[in-house]
Enzyme design. Structure first.
Site, PDB file in Angstrom:
ATOM      1  CD  GLU A   1      -2.903   1.017   2.435  1.00 33.89           C
ATOM      2  OE1 GLU A   1      -3.206  -0.109   2.871  1.00 33.89           O
ATOM      3  OE2 GLU A   1      -3.375   2.062   2.888  1.00 33.89           O
TER       4      GLU A   1
ATOM      5  CE  LYS B   1      -6.245  -1.649   5.802  1.00 31.34           C
ATOM      6  NZ  LYS B   1      -5.427  -0.814   4.902  1.00 31.34           N
TER       7      LYS B   1
ATOM      8  CG  ASP C   1       1.155 -16.745  12.274  1.00 32.29           C
ATOM      9  OD1 ASP C   1       0.360 -16.070  11.584  1.00 32.29           O
ATOM     10  OD2 ASP C   1       0.868 -17.852  12.766  1.00 32.29           O
TER      11      ASP C   1
ATOM     12  CG  HIS D   1      -3.985   6.944  -0.185  1.00 35.17           C
ATOM     13  ND1 HIS D   1      -3.221   6.017   0.483  1.00 35.17           N
ATOM     14  CD2 HIS D   1      -4.678   6.281  -1.131  1.00 35.17           C
ATOM     15  CE1 HIS D   1      -3.456   4.829  -0.036  1.00 35.17           C
ATOM     16  NE2 HIS D   1      -4.331   4.955  -1.020  1.00 35.17           N
TER      17      HIS D   1
HETATM   18  C1  MEV Z   1      -6.038   3.000   5.216  1.00 34.94           C
HETATM   19  O1  MEV Z   1      -5.249   1.896   4.859  1.00 34.94           O
HETATM   20  C2  MEV Z   1      -6.037   3.213   6.718  1.00 34.94           C
HETATM   21  C3  MEV Z   1      -6.948   4.329   7.230  1.00 34.94           C
HETATM   22  O2  MEV Z   1      -8.291   4.122   6.800  1.00 34.94           O
HETATM   23  C4  MEV Z   1      -6.861   4.290   8.740  1.00 34.94           C
HETATM   24  C5  MEV Z   1      -7.848   5.216   9.462  1.00 34.94           C
HETATM   25  O3  MEV Z   1      -8.903   5.519   8.909  1.00 34.94           O
HETATM   26  O4  MEV Z   1      -7.529   5.557  10.623  1.00 34.94           O
HETATM   27  C6  MEV Z   1      -6.537   5.682   6.703  1.00 34.94           C
END
Ligand code: MEV
Length: 430
Positions: free
Chosen positions: A85, A269, A285, A382
């Site tokens: 990513e 995430k 792992d 991004h």
């Molecule tokens: C994207 O890979 C991760 C985000 O969505 C995390 C978040 O929203 O805190 C940008």
């Protein structure tokens, strides 16, 4: 051994891959063979894959990068990440730079205690069965230790046997035994599974019941790491945003993740972007760690955020606490040619240190994400990072990518149509 280094690598991202490699080589004393492993995964081929998994048909490469600026417990560290990513490495490096100004990230871990579970069914009286198991707990722990004397020689081994009751389940009364084991520098799955399988026949004899599952639990809540980082509020100022406004936005984002599971999943995430990218590079792992972290996030009955951010005077303070099942013995840490170089770059950490680096990486990644979300939004940075992919997809040759990206940034449009017209413009100008 910890390599004394300075992880501040100003302009690292502007260098070519070869220049970056040369820099890392100098710091981590890499050999020419190490460089070959990093450059083209030399030493990891189809034969290696065939030895590792069934039905192998090839190998699967991922980008490996270095996140800069990390300072953990007073030591600088080059933090390797394997991830597909865009933005993850840049975001981690930026946040680590901010956290550095608050003296870096401080980490602690508990003892490396993993849990093995034994499911018991079809026993007689529950209270009497519990009494019998508790009376024999010490002998069962001793038997578990007898199957791995190397572990006890290293100061680890089974420590306790806990009886857990589920009097009413869809398949009748159930006891789930927990064998708690200090697994030292191992991830622990093999150690635990061997131990619980070894004592299962004794458990059946003691309970006069039937044992079914014998397996470790990935909810490793006795093997926790904690990372805390501080950023002077003034350092958070960006664009039109004051440091106070950004700090407040970060705290509000943290609270939203605490109260709303829909947000908590995404918040976590983002943190796991940092944890996993490091764990993959370090040959761990990561599925086990993922499973453990999400289960831990729901430990009080509702899924919550793994990190918390608050303001203490003129400082933003963030903490993450996560279960960490990682190892530096066994697994692929000594057999995978690229993973071996990653461990060399890290200065051959213990399992505890490795887990703490993972948590620090998660904390920094989380800070970067919610700081962007609380201000400009995530897409600006991004898409800026993703622009190189978009340019390549539009057909830009490697030597044209930078010019196409510059065009896209100028018009702030990262669509494929914009990329096609940027490419035409670049070629027209050439
Ligand atoms: C994207 O890979 C991760 C985000 O969505 C995390 C978040 O929203 O805190 C940008």
């Amino acid at each position: 051994m910890i390599i004394p280094t300075n992880s501040r690598l100003p302009g690292f991202y502007k260098h070519s891959v070869d220049e970056r490699l040369a820099l890392v080589q100098g710091i981590a004393e890499l050999t020419e063979d190490d460089l070959l492993s990093l450059r083209q995964a030399a030493g990891f081929d189809c034969d290696s894959a065939d030895r590792m998994v069934e039905n192998a048909i090839g190998v699967f490469p991922l980008p490996l990068g270095i996140a800069a600026n990390f300072r953990i417990n007073g030591e600088d560290i080059l933090l390797p990440m394997a991830v597909e990513e865009p933005s993850v490495l840049a975001a981690a490096s930026n946040a680590a730079n901010l956290l550095r100004d608050g003296d870096g990230i401080l980490t602690t871990s508990t003892e490396p205690i993993m849990i093995g579970q034994i499911q018991v069914l079809d026993f007689g009286d529950l209270t009497e069965t519990r009494r019998r198991l508790e009376a024999r707990a010490e002998a069962l722990v001793a038997k578990a230790n007898s199957v791995n004397t190397r572990l006890t020689d290293r100061g680890g081994g089974a420590r306790a046997l806990i009886v857990r009751e589920f009097p009413e389940t869809a398949v009748g009364p159930m006891i789930v035994l927990h064998l708690e084991v200090n697994v030292c520098d191992a991830m622990g799955a093999n150690i635990i599974n061997t131990m619980v399988e070894a004592i299962a026949p004794d458990v059946e004899a003691i309970t006069e019941g039937r044992v079914r599952l014998r397996i470790l639990s990935n909810l490793a809540d006795k093997r926790l790491v904690r990372a805390q980082g501080r950023v002077p509020v003034a350092r958070l100022a960006r664009g039109d945003w004051s440091g106070e406004e950004v700090a407040r936005g970060i705290v509000e984002a943290s609270v939203m993740a605490d109260v709303d599971p829909y947000r908590a999943a995404t918040h976590n995430k983002g943190a796991m972007n940092g944890v996993d990218a490091f764990l993959v590079a370090a040959g761990q792992d990561w599925r086990a760690v993922e499973a453990g972290c999400h289960a831990y996030a729901a430990r009080d009955g509702r899924y919550r955020s793994l990190s918390r951010w608050g303001i203490d005077g003129d400082t933003l303070v963030g903490t993450i606490e996560i279960p960490m099942q990682v190892g530096v013995v066994g697994g692929i840490t000594k057999t995978h040619s690229v993973v071996k170089v990653v461990h060399k770059i890290l200065g051959y950490p213990s399992a505890a240190r490795l887990g703490e680096i993972a948590a620090a990486s998660g904390l920094a990644q989380n800070l970067a994400a919610i700081m962007a979300l609380a201000t400009d939004g995530i897409q600006r940075g991004h898409m800026g990072m993703h622009a190189r992919n978009i340019a390549s997809e539009a057909g830009a040759r490697p030597e044209e990518v930078a010019a196409v990206v510059a065009e896209l940034k100028k018009v702030r449009d990262y669509s494929s149509v914009a990329a096609a017209s940027a490419l035409l413009k670049v070629r027209g100008a050439a």
